[in-house]
Design an enzyme around this catalytic site. Sequence first.
Site, PDB file in Angstrom:
ATOM      1  N   ASP A 186      -5.554  -3.941  -4.290  1.00 30.96           N
ATOM      2  CA  ASP A 186      -4.906  -5.259  -4.235  1.00 30.96           C
ATOM      3  C   ASP A 186      -5.945  -6.377  -4.349  1.00 30.96           C
ATOM      4  O   ASP A 186      -5.739  -7.358  -5.045  1.00 30.96           O
ATOM      5  CB  ASP A 186      -4.110  -5.421  -2.933  1.00 30.96           C
ATOM      6  CG  ASP A 186      -2.703  -4.846  -3.056  1.00 30.96           C
ATOM      7  OD1 ASP A 186      -2.511  -3.950  -3.900  1.00 30.96           O
ATOM      8  OD2 ASP A 186      -1.815  -5.292  -2.302  1.00 30.96           O
ATOM      9  N   LYS A 199     -17.222   4.571   4.393  1.00 33.57           N
ATOM     10  CA  LYS A 199     -17.765   4.008   5.640  1.00 33.57           C
ATOM     11  C   LYS A 199     -18.456   5.150   6.387  1.00 33.57           C
ATOM     12  O   LYS A 199     -18.236   5.381   7.591  1.00 33.57           O
ATOM     13  CB  LYS A 199     -16.637   3.373   6.464  1.00 33.57           C
ATOM     14  CG  LYS A 199     -17.111   2.511   7.628  1.00 33.57           C
ATOM     15  CD  LYS A 199     -17.706   1.194   7.211  1.00 33.57           C
ATOM     16  CE  LYS A 199     -18.162   0.391   8.428  1.00 33.57           C
ATOM     17  NZ  LYS A 199     -18.800  -0.889   8.082  1.00 33.57           N
ATOM     18  N   ASP A 201      -6.113   1.515  -1.218  1.00 34.59           N
ATOM     19  CA  ASP A 201      -4.944   0.618  -1.180  1.00 34.59           C
ATOM     20  C   ASP A 201      -5.390  -0.829  -1.072  1.00 34.59           C
ATOM     21  O   ASP A 201      -4.959  -1.706  -1.821  1.00 34.59           O
ATOM     22  CB  ASP A 201      -4.062   1.001   0.023  1.00 34.59           C
ATOM     23  CG  ASP A 201      -2.847   0.113   0.161  1.00 34.59           C
ATOM     24  OD1 ASP A 201      -2.509  -0.265   1.291  1.00 34.59           O
ATOM     25  OD2 ASP A 201      -2.264  -0.245  -0.886  1.00 34.59           O
ATOM     26  N   TYR A 236      -3.552   7.872   5.558  1.00 34.06           N
ATOM     27  CA  TYR A 236      -2.116   8.006   5.242  1.00 34.06           C
ATOM     28  C   TYR A 236      -1.633   9.427   5.528  1.00 34.06           C
ATOM     29  O   TYR A 236      -0.565   9.818   5.060  1.00 34.06           O
ATOM     30  CB  TYR A 236      -1.876   7.699   3.762  1.00 34.06           C
ATOM     31  CG  TYR A 236      -1.769   6.240   3.411  1.00 34.06           C
ATOM     32  CD1 TYR A 236      -2.826   5.369   3.670  1.00 34.06           C
ATOM     33  CD2 TYR A 236      -0.635   5.722   2.804  1.00 34.06           C
ATOM     34  CE1 TYR A 236      -2.730   4.027   3.335  1.00 34.06           C
ATOM     35  CE2 TYR A 236      -0.540   4.385   2.461  1.00 34.06           C
ATOM     36  CZ  TYR A 236      -1.589   3.550   2.728  1.00 34.06           C
ATOM     37  OH  TYR A 236      -1.499   2.219   2.387  1.00 34.06           O
ATOM     38  N   ASP A 285     -17.084  -2.521   3.574  1.00 30.10           N
ATOM     39  CA  ASP A 285     -17.015  -3.940   3.963  1.00 30.10           C
ATOM     40  C   ASP A 285     -17.874  -4.805   3.042  1.00 30.10           C
ATOM     41  O   ASP A 285     -17.398  -5.767   2.436  1.00 30.10           O
ATOM     42  CB  ASP A 285     -17.391  -4.150   5.438  1.00 30.10           C
ATOM     43  CG  ASP A 285     -18.630  -3.350   5.862  1.00 30.10           C
ATOM     44  OD1 ASP A 285     -19.134  -2.567   5.043  1.00 30.10           O
ATOM     45  OD2 ASP A 285     -19.072  -3.537   6.992  1.00 30.10           O
TER      46      ASP A 285
END
Length: 345
Positions: A222, A163, A218, A118, A194
């Site tokens: 969710d 990652k 983010d 971001y 993942d």
Amino acid sequence: MYKVAVIKGDGIGPEVIDAAIRVVKSVTDKIKFYEFEGGLSVFKKYGVPIREEDLEEIRKMDAILFGATTTPFDVPRYKSLIITLRKELDLYANLRIIPNFKLRKEIIIVRENSEGLYSGEGAYDSNKVVDFRIITRKGAERIAKFAVKLAKDRSTFLTFVHKANILESDRFFRKIVLDIARKEDVKVREEIVDSFTIKLVKDPWNLGIILSENMFGDILSDLATIHAGSIGIVPSGNYGEDIALFEPIHGSAPDIAGKGIANPIGAILSAAMMLDYLGLDGSIIWKAVGRYVRRGNLTPDMEGRATTLEVTNGIISEIYRLDEYEIDEVWRDEVRLGRILLEIS
Ligand SMILES: O=C(O)CC[C@H](C(=O)O)[C@@H](O)C(=O)O
Ligand SMILES: [Mn+2]
């Protein structure tokens, strides 16, 4: 008297923030609210998502209560209002609490909120567009300290999700997180993002404090809401050194705006986090919401038939009945978390 800036936004933002303000006023008269406009309508008038003079006023406030705003994909030069506020106010730590009031458990995610994918920096030409995923030493250190402190205060560990097997930026981030956790004697469980999504879905209740970069945070926050019953009940606090912004993590949900059926609980719990930040007692609201969710009629997103107004009134009634309950009936983490958030502020 505490001064709180209110940015209701659009879609269901105004409906859920009005509900949150009613609940706050039922527990304290120590807050004065000041409303500011922001988002696409302000951009269309002034060419910015929020006016500089309003930002100057907001910087003088004690906290911010934010609803939701719609960010279109195709308006040239328009930048998300919430992303603009996070950057302008340097709200570097995004604390998201995914509660399950029936199980009396929660998933806690700390999302780095100022950089990562971001960053807003990049490069492009007619054949190639690049978004830089930036991790700075300053950004990594301060979010690691925030998360490590939360883990230490709750006598738990950190689950650092990255990652680093592929991304240099996460290799850099990882070294800093491990170093700061080691110095504070906080255990770190490492997860690769993942494969971690499987664990977050299948076995979510023993993950300590989850820490991750901005974009990963983010997405994970969710995903974690499947364990709350609805994204509509998940609150968040965006903390900076000088001020903090509290908002439900759901969006503006234009499809149900104006129908009176938006779930107000995410905004109400965000306001509870704001009370803790201000040094007031947000746990009263957490307790009342917990009682209401366990027995009340909920909005359609939680398989109920209640309206926003009915849920809000139900929670306020629970608040007025609270003196009937002993503190030991309270879900322990609600109380401790309230105090811990107070220490963060
Ligand atoms: O759509 C926007 O204006 C911002 C969305 C925002 C984000 O962090 O990407 C929202 O998804 C959130 O998790 O706060
Ligand atoms: Mn999101």
